[in-house]
Each structure stands twice: as structure tokens, then as C-alpha cells.
Design an enzyme around this catalytic site. Structure first.
Site, PDB file in Angstrom:
ATOM      1  N   GLY A   1      10.751  12.225   3.067  1.00 24.97           N
ATOM      2  CA  GLY A   1      11.058  11.038   2.275  1.00 24.97           C
ATOM      3  C   GLY A   1      10.883  11.270   0.785  1.00 24.97           C
ATOM      4  O   GLY A   1      10.284  10.461   0.092  1.00 24.97           O
TER       5      GLY A   1
ATOM      6  N   ASN B   1      13.195  11.404  -1.507  1.00 23.38           N
ATOM      7  CA  ASN B   1      14.342  10.970  -2.318  1.00 23.38           C
ATOM      8  C   ASN B   1      13.981  10.047  -3.459  1.00 23.38           C
ATOM      9  O   ASN B   1      14.731   9.907  -4.412  1.00 23.38           O
ATOM     10  CB  ASN B   1      15.347  10.230  -1.436  1.00 23.38           C
ATOM     11  CG  ASN B   1      16.307  11.193  -0.807  1.00 23.38           C
ATOM     12  OD1 ASN B   1      16.338  12.358  -1.190  1.00 23.38           O
ATOM     13  ND2 ASN B   1      17.082  10.725   0.144  1.00 23.38           N
TER      14      ASN B   1
ATOM     15  N   ILE C   1       7.094   8.040  -4.961  1.00 24.29           N
ATOM     16  CA  ILE C   1       6.031   9.024  -5.095  1.00 24.29           C
ATOM     17  C   ILE C   1       6.400  10.327  -4.405  1.00 24.29           C
ATOM     18  O   ILE C   1       5.928  11.382  -4.806  1.00 24.29           O
ATOM     19  CB  ILE C   1       4.662   8.495  -4.593  1.00 24.29           C
ATOM     20  CG1 ILE C   1       4.677   8.142  -3.117  1.00 24.29           C
ATOM     21  CG2 ILE C   1       4.226   7.283  -5.380  1.00 24.29           C
ATOM     22  CD1 ILE C   1       3.311   7.712  -2.614  1.00 24.29           C
ATOM     23  N   GLY C   2       7.259  10.275  -3.390  1.00 23.74           N
ATOM     24  CA  GLY C   2       7.692  11.510  -2.732  1.00 23.74           C
ATOM     25  C   GLY C   2       8.430  12.417  -3.709  1.00 23.74           C
ATOM     26  O   GLY C   2       8.183  13.625  -3.775  1.00 23.74           O
TER      27      GLY C   2
ATOM     28  N   SER D   1      -2.400   4.019   3.794  1.00 24.83           N
ATOM     29  CA  SER D   1      -2.501   2.905   2.849  1.00 24.83           C
ATOM     30  C   SER D   1      -3.774   2.112   3.093  1.00 24.83           C
ATOM     31  O   SER D   1      -4.307   2.083   4.213  1.00 24.83           O
ATOM     32  CB  SER D   1      -1.302   1.977   3.012  1.00 24.83           C
ATOM     33  OG  SER D   1      -1.538   0.760   2.338  1.00 24.83           O
TER      34      SER D   1
ATOM     35  N   TYR E   1       3.445  -2.658  10.300  1.00 27.68           N
ATOM     36  CA  TYR E   1       3.237  -1.802   9.132  1.00 27.68           C
ATOM     37  C   TYR E   1       1.761  -1.450   8.996  1.00 27.68           C
ATOM     38  O   TYR E   1       1.378  -0.286   8.901  1.00 27.68           O
ATOM     39  CB  TYR E   1       3.737  -2.474   7.849  1.00 27.68           C
ATOM     40  CG  TYR E   1       3.561  -1.592   6.640  1.00 27.68           C
ATOM     41  CD1 TYR E   1       4.449  -0.550   6.395  1.00 27.68           C
ATOM     42  CD2 TYR E   1       2.488  -1.771   5.773  1.00 27.68           C
ATOM     43  CE1 TYR E   1       4.275   0.292   5.305  1.00 27.68           C
ATOM     44  CE2 TYR E   1       2.304  -0.934   4.684  1.00 27.68           C
ATOM     45  CZ  TYR E   1       3.196   0.088   4.446  1.00 27.68           C
ATOM     46  OH  TYR E   1       3.020   0.922   3.375  1.00 27.68           O
TER      47      TYR E   1
END
Ligand SMILES: *[C@@H]1O[C@H](CO)[C@@H](O)[C@H](O)[C@H]1NC(C)=O
Ligand SMILES: *[C@@H]1O[C@H](CO)[C@@H](O)[C@H](O)[C@H]1NC(C)=O
Ligand SMILES: *[C@@H]1O[C@H](CO)[C@@H](O)[C@H](O)[C@H]1NC(C)=O
Length: 322
Positions: free
Chosen positions: A48, A50, A53-54, A177, A200
Site C-alpha cells: 500500500g 501508493n 505514509i506508505g 493503530s 476496523y
């Protein structure tokens, strides 16, 4: 002046001061990765990458000379990211392979490509994640929210453990998280029908439990595993959120949230910093080990969630490398 005008002005002043205070606090407590360690000859895989933070993590680690492997769903956007990384760092040792966590077959295909084309893996960064995905089930019969955030990365990490062990000392970094504290996980039914938000939060607890369980299972292999909270970061994670929430989120973003580069610091710290050498099974925030909820520390729960996840992703005997 009328007294009510004065009152309004005083209230406004208090609000402005409060916001200023919070902003200063956010900046003052923000962790930064201070390590200058280079990564020449090392391979880093980031999922991820794109956006958000990635992408910032990828840019930082590319700047340290690593070969960067991007696992991305949107290949067109990944090509743009690749160009951006090259433009900013001068490092063109960047490769892209398709990876879609909504399909476990895609995860297995991705791992196959990695094994065929890469001869080492020094740092695995489980960064991909999303909120607001809805409650539909995937072709694997799992809820999309928990599959994209937990089952997919769980399967991927397992499939890559052989490469990570061969390349040791190596590192697994899992972006979780703070929201894990709100989890309401039923370890006997990880794929329970839940709403989006519970899914989530549950998936973020699963991230930490997976990371901790990996640390146990990999002890003595020189593969370390840590999880982290990136902080409240402005990213496109919010693109799945209802439109009427946008103004609120935009305001919060500007006032209180870290930008992506600031948000990537703890991931980078866990991926490269000398201070993390040999440290495993920890949860970081602002580049420092931090407390977790009691559920996240519960060893029986992590073992149970691991075992249930093995069943749900149908991990095959030849796919087990721990
Ligand atoms: C996985 O790879 C197989 C064989 O190359 C291909 O037929 C299949 O479509 C791929 N599946 C996914 C989800 O990418
Ligand atoms: C999950 O976290 C969100 C914040 O993202 C919170 O608003 C929500 O109440 C939490 N869900 C549960 C079930 O506690
Ligand atoms: C998980 O599975 C392993 C191996 O099958 C078993 O030894 C262990 O007792 C299980 N742990 C829990 C908590 O289910």
C-alpha cells in the site's frame, strides 16, 4: 462595547489559544527517526505504498539505497509512485508487483512472484490498510474490512517468512493503530458480522496480536517483529468516508494531524533504527515503545487469534515457515 460581544470575543480567544496549544503539543511530541543507517544491498517490501505514509516510507528507504518492492492494487498509480520515488531519491531500484488484499489468491500469486524474482527480503512493511470498506464478504468468505487489514497481511507475512529468515537479521513492521483499544474482538469468531468501525478497530488489534505472536514464534531467528501507531495522520484513508464528514475531517487535518512524512517516522524508525536492533514484540508510537491495551498484551488471545487466522486463510502445511 456590549458585554455579549466581549463574551463572544473572549470565548473565541480561548478557542484559538486552545487550538494553538494543541498544535504546539502535537508538534512538540512528534517522534522523528534520527537514524542515518544506509540500506545498500537490502530489499524492502512495502504494501500500500501508493499514497500517504506508505509512499513517504518508500521514499525515505529508497533514499537510503534499498531495493524497494511495492505491493499495490492500483498499478497505474504505483507507476506514478515509482517515478516519484526515483525523481526524489535518484534510486531507480524500484519494482512493482500486483497485490490485492481483497483476494487471498492475489496474495498467494504475489508471494509466488516475490519468490520467483527476489532473492532476499530484509524488511517487510505491512502498511496497507483502509477504513470504511463496508461489510460485504470477499470471494474468500471473509469480511472485506478485516480481510484487507488483517487476514491478507497475515497470509502475506506467513508466506514470506522463509525469505525473511534466510535474509536475517531482518525486520517485520506492522502498521496498527491506537484504535485497537476500542476493539471488541470475539476470538472464536474473527469473521463475525460487525459494522465497519468495529471491524476496523478489531483488525488493528489483530495487527498487534499478529506482530506479538510473530515475535514469539520467530524468537532466536534474528527476525524481529514490531507494530506501531503512526499517529493521527492525514491520508487518503478517508476517501472511503461519507462526503458529509469531509469538512470536519479537513478541519481536523489542518489543525491537529500529522502530514504523511511526519506520520511515516515511526514506521521508518521500526524499519531501520539501530535502537530497534534485536528488539521484538514491541508496539511503538512517536518512535518510542508505548503501552497497549490489556487485550493486545494477552498472550493466550494472540495465540488463539493466530490459530483462528491460520484456519480462515487456509494456510497450507507447505506455507508454514515458523
Ligand atoms: C493468480 O494467478 C493465476 C495464474 O497465473 C491467475 O490465473 C489468476 O487470475 C491470478 N489470480 C489473481 C486474483 O490475481
Ligand atoms: C472504533 O473506532 C472509532 C474511531 O475510528 C470509534 O469512533 C468507534 O466508536 C470505535 N468502535 C467501537 C465499536 O468502539
Ligand atoms: C494454537 O495451535 C497450536 C498448534 O496447533 C497449539 O499447540 C496451541 O495450543 C494453540 N493455542 C491456542 C491458544 O489455541
Amino acid at each position: 462595547m456590549d458585554t455579549w460581544v466581549e463574551t463572544v470575543l473572549i470565548i473565541l480567544l480561548i478557542i484559538v489559544l486552545l487550538i494553538l496549544f494543541i498544535k504546539i503539543y502535537v508538534i512538540a511530541t512528534m517522534g522523528r527517526c534520527t537514524s542515518t543507517r544506509q540500506l545498500n544491498g537490502k530489499t524492502v517490501l512495502i504494501t500500500g505504498a501508493n499514497s500517504g505514509i506508505g509512499k513517504e516510507t518508500a521514499i525515505d528507504l529508497a533514499g537510503r539505497g534499498a531495493r524497494i518492492v511495492l505491493g499495490c492494487r492500483n498499478l497505474k498509480s504505483a507507476e506514478k509512485t515509482k517515478d516519484e520515488i526515483i525523481a526524489q531519491t535518484g534510486n531507480d531500484n524500484i519494482v512493482i508487483y500486483p497485490l490485492d488484499f481483497e483476494s487471498l489468491e492475489s496474495v498467494r500469486n504475489f508471494s509466488k512472484l516475490i519468490h520467483e524474482n527476489e532473492n532476499r527480503l530484509d524488511i517487510l512493511i505491512n502498511n496497507a490498510g483502509a477504513g470504511g470498506l463496508g461489510n460485504r464478504k470477499t470471494e474468500d468468505g471473509l469480511h472485506v474490512g478485516i480481510q484487507v487489514n488483517h487476514f491478507g497481511p497475515f497470509l502475506l507475512t506467513n508466506l514470506l517468512l522463509d525469505l525473511l529468515k534466510e535474509s536475517a537479521p531482518s525486520r517485520i513492521v506492522t502498521v496498527a493503530s491506537f484504535m485497537h483499544v476500542f476493539a471488541r474482538l470475539d476470538p472464536n469468531d474473527l469473521n463475525k458480522e460487525n459494522n465497519d468501525l468495529i471491524n476496523y478497530n478489531n483488525s488493528k488489534l489483530c495487527n498487534i496480536l499478529m506482530s506479538n505472536e510473530l515475535a514469539e514464534k520467530l524468537s532466536g531467528t534474528n527476525v524481529i517483529s514490531n507494530s506501531l501507531h503512526p499517529g493521527a495522520v492525514r491520508t487518503e484513508l478517508y476517501k472511503n468516508v461519507r462526503w458529509y464528514m469531509w469538512p470536519i475531517i479537513k478541519t481536523q487535518n489542518v489543525l491537529f494531524f500529522k502530514n504523511s512524512k511526519q506520520g511515516a517516522q515511526t514506521t521508518i524508525h521500526c524499519a531501520v533504527c539501530e535502537k530497534v536492533d534485536g528488539v521484538t514484540g514491541k508496539y511503538y508510537s512517536d518512535c518510542k515503545p508505548k503501552w497497549t491495551s490489556s487485550s493486545a498484551k494477552n498472550k493466550e488471545l494472540s495465540a488463539k487469534v493466530w490459530n483462528e487466522s491460520v484456519k480462515l486463510v487456509k494456510l497450507q502445511p507447505n506455507e508454514i515457515h515458523y
